[in-house]
Design an enzyme around this catalytic site. Structure first.
Site, PDB file in Angstrom:
ATOM      1  N   ASN A 174      -6.174  -2.334   2.126  1.00 33.05           N
ATOM      2  CA  ASN A 174      -6.181  -3.785   2.240  1.00 33.05           C
ATOM      3  C   ASN A 174      -7.620  -4.274   2.310  1.00 33.05           C
ATOM      4  OD1 ASN A 174      -3.411  -4.210   2.292  1.00 33.05           O
ATOM      5  ND2 ASN A 174      -3.267  -4.104   4.509  1.00 33.05           N
ATOM      6  N   ARG A 232       0.830  -1.217   0.000  1.00 30.69           N
ATOM      7  CA  ARG A 232       0.000   0.000   0.000  1.00 30.69           C
ATOM      8  C   ARG A 232       0.859   1.260   0.000  1.00 30.69           C
ATOM      9  NH1 ARG A 232      -3.350   0.257   4.867  1.00 30.69           N
ATOM     10  NH2 ARG A 232      -1.617  -0.914   5.698  1.00 30.69           N
TER      11      ARG A 232
END
EC number: 3.6.1.7
Length: 91
Positions: free
Chosen positions: A37, A19
């Site tokens: 996520n 990320r």
């Protein structure tokens, strides 16, 4: 003209800095949207930008950070209803 795409990134993409890596590249490309996520183990990214910006981030997404192993990326184009003002990493 900007387009909006949702990416579902499969593989070893959680717990490897994916990320943060994605956010850095999205900011570099001046994209708008978010990355987060999913409970299922994938990473979801909603990105808004030009054709060139989207193509570039998708190409890079297959590589990812060094510890990631991307097996596939599902791309879903959609009509942008939410107006994103920046790119953010969500929890």
């Amino acid at each position: 003209m900007n387009k909006a795409i949702k990416l579902i990134i499969h593989g070893k993409v959680q717990g490897v800095g994916y990320r943060r890596w994605f956010e850095q590249h999205a900011l570099e490309l001046e994209l708008k949207g978010y990355v987060k996520n999913l409970d299922s183990g994938e990473v979801e990214a909603v990105i808004v930008g030009t054709e060139y910006q989207l193509h570039t981030i998708i190409e890079r997404s297959y590589i990812g950070p060094s510890r990631a192993e991307v097996s596939k990326i599902i791309q879903i184009e959609f009509d942008q209803k939410q107006d994103f003002i920046a790119f953010t990493m969500l929890r």
